[in-house]
Write a protein that holds these residues in place. Sequence first.
Motif, short mmCIF file in Angstrom:
data_model
loop_
_atom_site.label_atom_id
_atom_site.label_comp_id
_atom_site.label_asym_id
_atom_site.label_seq_id
_atom_site.Cartn_x
_atom_site.Cartn_y
_atom_site.Cartn_z
N THR A 35 0.84 -1.18 0.00
CA THR A 35 0.00 0.00 0.00
C THR A 35 0.88 1.23 0.00
O THR A 35 2.06 1.16 0.31
CB THR A 35 -0.93 0.06 1.23
OG1 THR A 35 -0.34 0.85 2.24
CG2 THR A 35 -1.24 -1.28 1.79
N GLU A 36 0.26 2.33 -0.34
CA GLU A 36 1.01 3.59 -0.35
C GLU A 36 1.00 4.25 1.02
O GLU A 36 1.66 5.23 1.22
CB GLU A 36 0.40 4.52 -1.40
CG GLU A 36 0.59 4.01 -2.81
CD GLU A 36 0.06 4.98 -3.84
OE1 GLU A 36 -0.10 6.17 -3.51
OE2 GLU A 36 -0.17 4.55 -4.96
N ILE A 37 0.22 3.74 1.95
CA ILE A 37 0.15 4.31 3.28
C ILE A 37 0.99 3.45 4.22
O ILE A 37 0.84 2.26 4.29
CB ILE A 37 -1.30 4.37 3.80
CG1 ILE A 37 -2.19 5.16 2.84
CG2 ILE A 37 -1.35 4.92 5.21
CD1 ILE A 37 -1.87 6.62 2.72
N MET A 38 1.91 4.10 4.94
CA MET A 38 2.78 3.36 5.85
C MET A 38 2.43 3.63 7.31
O MET A 38 2.28 2.73 8.09
CB MET A 38 4.24 3.74 5.61
CG MET A 38 4.81 3.14 4.35
SD MET A 38 6.55 3.49 4.18
CE MET A 38 7.24 2.78 5.64
N GLU A 39 2.34 4.89 7.68
CA GLU A 39 2.11 5.26 9.08
C GLU A 39 1.20 6.48 9.09
O GLU A 39 1.38 7.40 8.31
CB GLU A 39 3.44 5.58 9.75
CG GLU A 39 3.35 5.87 11.21
CD GLU A 39 4.70 6.18 11.84
OE1 GLU A 39 4.71 6.96 12.80
OE2 GLU A 39 5.72 5.66 11.39
N GLY A 40 0.24 6.47 9.97
CA GLY A 40 -0.71 7.58 9.99
C GLY A 40 -1.44 7.64 8.67
O GLY A 40 -1.85 6.63 8.13
N ARG A 41 -1.55 8.81 8.12
CA ARG A 41 -2.13 8.98 6.79
C ARG A 41 -1.07 9.42 5.79
O ARG A 41 -1.39 9.97 4.74
CB ARG A 41 -3.27 9.99 6.86
CG ARG A 41 -4.47 9.48 7.63
CD ARG A 41 -5.68 10.39 7.50
NE ARG A 41 -6.81 9.77 8.16
CZ ARG A 41 -7.12 9.95 9.44
NH1 ARG A 41 -6.40 10.74 10.19
NH2 ARG A 41 -8.16 9.35 9.97
N THR A 42 0.17 9.19 6.13
CA THR A 42 1.29 9.61 5.29
C THR A 42 1.55 8.60 4.19
O THR A 42 1.52 7.40 4.41
CB THR A 42 2.55 9.79 6.17
OG1 THR A 42 2.32 10.90 7.04
CG2 THR A 42 3.78 10.06 5.35
N SER A 43 1.81 9.10 2.98
CA SER A 43 2.13 8.25 1.84
C SER A 43 3.55 7.72 2.00
O SER A 43 4.48 8.47 2.26
CB SER A 43 2.04 9.05 0.54
OG SER A 43 0.75 9.59 0.37
N GLY A 44 3.71 6.40 1.84
CA GLY A 44 5.03 5.79 1.92
C GLY A 44 5.86 6.16 0.73
O GLY A 44 5.33 6.48 -0.31
N PRO A 45 7.15 6.20 0.87
CA PRO A 45 7.97 5.79 2.01
C PRO A 45 8.21 6.91 3.03
O PRO A 45 9.04 6.76 3.92
CB PRO A 45 9.28 5.39 1.34
CG PRO A 45 9.40 6.32 0.18
CD PRO A 45 7.97 6.50 -0.31
#
Length: 169
Positions: free
Chosen positions: A51-61
């Motif tokens: 997924t593009e979401i890693m932590e919180g609502r932040t886009s990875g990486p």
Amino acid sequence: MRIDKTFCLLAVMVLLTGFGLSGCGKKAPDVSSEMKSEGLGPEESLESKETEIMEGRTSGPMLPVYFEFDRSGVVGEQVQRIEGNADFLKSAPDVKVRIEGNCDPRGTREYNLALGERRAQSAKKYLINLGIAPERLSTISWGEEKLLLFGHDEISWAQNRRDDFVIVK
């Protein structure tokens, strides 16, 4: 006329056993397979997906940056996080990011919107100072509107005091 306690106890046990053994004699209706899946939506795989979401609502990486109570400065361990976000943005020059300022639910709505904006602006200035072009960065404040955790404890509040970095197309 005196009734023996043992007899009463035995009578109660027999009655309770009788009630427990008797039950509804009806068999559950057979539900067709079509009705079983109704309302469940499409079947989804349980396999792990990238997924593009890693932590919180932040886009990875990238990673969110967290703030102390009633503060908007990027300090401590959070410096390493924002520098990592800058490194990613330098490696992907076509990526634009929206910095979303968030707050815990303490304070008035107006105050939290202003604090969220100060947090987003603080991160934007930090990224600009690290060499990211200002036109690649936009900000918005959600204040307390997009909580991650709804608890009323320090752990929940700390998770909600953050900037999220969301890739925009």
